[in-house]
Design a protein around this motif. Structure first.
Motif, PDB file in Angstrom:
ATOM      1  N   PHE A  44       0.836  -1.189   0.000  1.00 58.47           N
ATOM      2  CA  PHE A  44       0.000   0.000   0.000  1.00 58.47           C
ATOM      3  C   PHE A  44       0.872   1.239   0.000  1.00 58.47           C
ATOM      4  CE2 PHE A  44      -2.416  -3.378   1.976  1.00 58.47           C
ATOM      5  CZ  PHE A  44      -3.654  -3.275   1.358  1.00 58.47           C
ATOM      6  N   SER A  45       0.328   2.336  -0.472  1.00 55.39           N
ATOM      7  CA  SER A  45       1.101   3.567  -0.557  1.00 55.39           C
ATOM      8  C   SER A  45       0.669   4.561   0.517  1.00 55.39           C
ATOM      9  CB  SER A  45       0.928   4.217  -1.933  1.00 55.39           C
ATOM     10  OG  SER A  45       1.652   5.423  -2.000  1.00 55.39           O
ATOM     11  N   THR A  46       1.623   5.272   1.064  1.00 59.09           N
ATOM     12  CA  THR A  46       1.313   6.349   1.996  1.00 59.09           C
ATOM     13  C   THR A  46       1.456   7.717   1.330  1.00 59.09           C
ATOM     14  OG1 THR A  46       3.612   6.337   2.750  1.00 59.09           O
ATOM     15  CG2 THR A  46       2.038   5.007   4.003  1.00 59.09           C
ATOM     16  N   GLU A  47       1.870   7.738   0.065  1.00 57.93           N
ATOM     17  CA  GLU A  47       2.010   8.993  -0.664  1.00 57.93           C
ATOM     18  C   GLU A  47       1.918   8.723  -2.163  1.00 57.93           C
ATOM     19  OE1 GLU A  47       5.912  10.187   0.609  1.00 57.93           O
ATOM     20  OE2 GLU A  47       6.865   9.249  -1.133  1.00 57.93           O
ATOM     21  N   TRP A  48       1.609   9.758  -2.920  1.00 58.13           N
ATOM     22  CA  TRP A  48       1.607   9.655  -4.375  1.00 58.13           C
ATOM     23  C   TRP A  48       1.972  11.007  -4.986  1.00 58.13           C
ATOM     24  CZ3 TRP A  48      -2.684   9.132  -1.255  1.00 58.13           C
ATOM     25  CH2 TRP A  48      -3.646  10.149  -1.316  1.00 58.13           C
ATOM     26  N   PHE A  49       2.530  10.955  -6.177  1.00 57.61           N
ATOM     27  CA  PHE A  49       2.938  12.150  -6.906  1.00 57.61           C
ATOM     28  C   PHE A  49       1.946  12.399  -8.040  1.00 57.61           C
ATOM     29  CE2 PHE A  49       6.773  10.554  -4.938  1.00 57.61           C
ATOM     30  CZ  PHE A  49       7.432  11.692  -4.510  1.00 57.61           C
TER      31      PHE A  49
ATOM     32  N   SER B 118      -8.985   4.336  -1.646  1.00 59.43           N
ATOM     33  CA  SER B 118      -9.543   3.158  -0.966  1.00 59.43           C
ATOM     34  C   SER B 118      -9.826   3.436   0.503  1.00 59.43           C
ATOM     35  CB  SER B 118      -8.578   1.980  -1.088  1.00 59.43           C
ATOM     36  OG  SER B 118      -7.316   2.308  -0.521  1.00 59.43           O
ATOM     37  N   ALA B 119      -9.243   4.499   1.049  1.00 51.96           N
ATOM     38  CA  ALA B 119      -9.466   4.867   2.448  1.00 51.96           C
ATOM     39  C   ALA B 119     -10.486   5.996   2.596  1.00 51.96           C
ATOM     40  CB  ALA B 119      -8.145   5.282   3.097  1.00 51.96           C
ATOM     41  N   GLY B 120     -11.068   6.443   1.481  1.00 54.09           N
ATOM     42  CA  GLY B 120     -12.053   7.524   1.529  1.00 54.09           C
ATOM     43  C   GLY B 120     -11.610   8.724   0.716  1.00 54.09           C
ATOM     44  N   GLY B 121     -12.462   9.758   0.694  1.00 48.81           N
ATOM     45  CA  GLY B 121     -12.140  10.977  -0.034  1.00 48.81           C
ATOM     46  C   GLY B 121     -11.103  11.811   0.686  1.00 48.81           C
ATOM     47  N   TYR B 122     -10.279  12.507  -0.091  1.00 51.17           N
ATOM     48  CA  TYR B 122      -9.204  13.312   0.511  1.00 51.17           C
ATOM     49  C   TYR B 122      -8.894  14.514  -0.379  1.00 51.17           C
ATOM     50  CZ  TYR B 122      -4.525  14.739   1.965  1.00 51.17           C
ATOM     51  OH  TYR B 122      -3.447  15.475   2.371  1.00 51.17           O
ATOM     52  N   THR B 123      -8.883  15.703   0.218  1.00 50.39           N
ATOM     53  CA  THR B 123      -8.466  16.920  -0.475  1.00 50.39           C
ATOM     54  C   THR B 123      -7.054  17.284  -0.027  1.00 50.39           C
ATOM     55  OG1 THR B 123     -10.736  17.742  -0.583  1.00 50.39           O
ATOM     56  CG2 THR B 123      -8.979  19.346  -0.927  1.00 50.39           C
ATOM     57  N   ALA B 124      -6.127  17.295  -0.969  1.00 50.80           N
ATOM     58  CA  ALA B 124      -4.739  17.628  -0.642  1.00 50.80           C
ATOM     59  C   ALA B 124      -4.620  19.094  -0.252  1.00 50.80           C
ATOM     60  CB  ALA B 124      -3.847  17.332  -1.848  1.00 50.80           C
ATOM     61  N   PRO B 125      -3.597  19.455   0.530  1.00 55.74           N
ATOM     62  CA  PRO B 125      -3.392  20.862   0.871  1.00 55.74           C
ATOM     63  C   PRO B 125      -3.275  21.736  -0.374  1.00 55.74           C
ATOM     64  CG  PRO B 125      -1.987  19.457   2.209  1.00 55.74           C
ATOM     65  CD  PRO B 125      -2.603  18.575   1.171  1.00 55.74           C
ATOM     66  N   PHE B 126      -3.536  23.006  -0.209  1.00 56.29           N
ATOM     67  CA  PHE B 126      -3.467  23.959  -1.319  1.00 56.29           C
ATOM     68  C   PHE B 126      -2.090  23.898  -1.979  1.00 56.29           C
ATOM     69  CE2 PHE B 126      -2.832  28.233  -3.115  1.00 56.29           C
ATOM     70  CZ  PHE B 126      -4.002  28.377  -3.842  1.00 56.29           C
TER      71      PHE B 126
ATOM     72  N   PRO C 249      -3.069  11.623   5.527  1.00 55.99           N
ATOM     73  CA  PRO C 249      -2.548  11.500   6.898  1.00 55.99           C
ATOM     74  C   PRO C 249      -3.131  10.300   7.645  1.00 55.99           C
ATOM     75  CG  PRO C 249      -3.128  13.773   6.405  1.00 55.99           C
ATOM     76  CD  PRO C 249      -3.644  12.946   5.266  1.00 55.99           C
ATOM     77  N   GLY C 250      -2.249   9.452   8.151  1.00 51.65           N
ATOM     78  CA  GLY C 250      -2.660   8.317   8.962  1.00 51.65           C
ATOM     79  C   GLY C 250      -3.264   7.172   8.189  1.00 51.65           C
ATOM     80  N   GLN C 251      -3.188   7.226   6.854  1.00 53.95           N
ATOM     81  CA  GLN C 251      -3.812   6.193   6.036  1.00 53.95           C
ATOM     82  C   GLN C 251      -2.821   5.642   5.006  1.00 53.95           C
ATOM     83  OE1 GLN C 251      -6.911   5.080   6.508  1.00 53.95           O
ATOM     84  NE2 GLN C 251      -7.450   6.605   8.051  1.00 53.95           N
ATOM     85  N   ALA C 252      -2.967   4.365   4.713  1.00 50.76           N
ATOM     86  CA  ALA C 252      -2.279   3.762   3.572  1.00 50.76           C
ATOM     87  C   ALA C 252      -3.352   3.382   2.573  1.00 50.76           C
ATOM     88  CB  ALA C 252      -1.485   2.530   4.000  1.00 50.76           C
TER      89      ALA C 252
END
Length: 235
Positions: free
Chosen positions: A92-97, A125-133, A157-160
């Motif tokens: 699983f990934s904790t970050e993506w580019f 897969s862990a839900g919706g997420y809006t990245a920082p500005f 944050p806190g999710q893979a």
């Protein structure tokens, strides 16, 4: 009498020359930029959190370079950067580019040097997420037509996460220096990740709109893009 006629003729000629000069001066006056936005979202206050990010990579390609040439050039820069990053050895990934592109048209008074940025929303897969500005400043360079490409990094944050999709994105411009945007693109590619991945996800809009504001201090205009997102990137 002859002297009077000569003086009168010279006076008429002088007046005609003055009128011509004035007319030329008026025609030669530079066109005022003016307020041009029709988005309906101008002059808004935008609260930007402390976690706002700057691009990892930023490149500008003027309008003499084709889209294909710009993509190849940015591909090389991104690949060079990713090849130097630690590889994640996990399922699983904790970050993506992800990449963001804008294309600035060639209309008059469109080469803004105002602050610009974007919010990008992802489904994962862990839900919706809006990245920082994401700040998209050109570090002092105006957007003088052509493509601007950016590489950003996001992490939930806190999710893979097992997979991620681009949901929607909003493009922002601050201040009264107008900007004509023809293309707004967000992309997730397998080659840009630091662990094995499959698939891709992209969002491509063609705004063809002016972003502008009638006030310069903390006033933001925006363009919302969600109609053409496709695909999924899986880890």
């Amino acid at each position: 009498m002859i002297t009077s006629l000569v003086v009168g003729a010279l006076f008429i000629i002088s007046c005609e020359k003055s009128e011509v000069t004035n007319e030329i001066e008026q025609i030669g006056d530079p066109q005022e930029e003016g307020f041009k936005s029709v988005t309906g979202h101008t002059d808004k206050v935008l609260k930007i959190e402390d976690e706002a990010t700057k691009p990892i990579l930023k490149m500008h390609f003027d309008d003499s370079m084709s889209k294909e040439e710009a993509i190849l050039s940015f591909d090389k820069a991104v690949n060079d950067y990713i090849s130097k990053q630690p590889i994640q050895n996990k399922a699983f990934s904790t970050e993506w580019f992800y990449r963001v592109w804008t294309y600035t048209g060639n209309q008059s008074n469109n080469d803004t040097d105002g602050d610009a940025g974007t919010y990008v929303r992802f489904n994962t897969s862990a839900g919706g997420y809006t990245a920082p500005f994401n700040w998209m400043d050109n570090f002092g360079d105006d957007r003088e037509g052509g493509w601007d490409a950016y590489l950003f990094k996001a992490s939930f944050p806190g999710q893979a996460v097992e997979w991620v999709e681009i949901d929607y994105a909003t493009l922002y411009l601050e201040g009264t220096d107008g900007w004509f945007v023809t293309d707004f693109v967000v992309q997730l590619w397998t080659s840009d990740q630091t662990l094995p991945a499959t698939g891709s996800s992209s969002l491509w809009c063609e705004p063809n709109v002016w972003l502008d504001n009638s006030c310069s201090d903390s006033c933001w205009d925006s363009y919302f893009c969600d109609s053409t997102s496709t695909g999924r990137l899986s880890f």
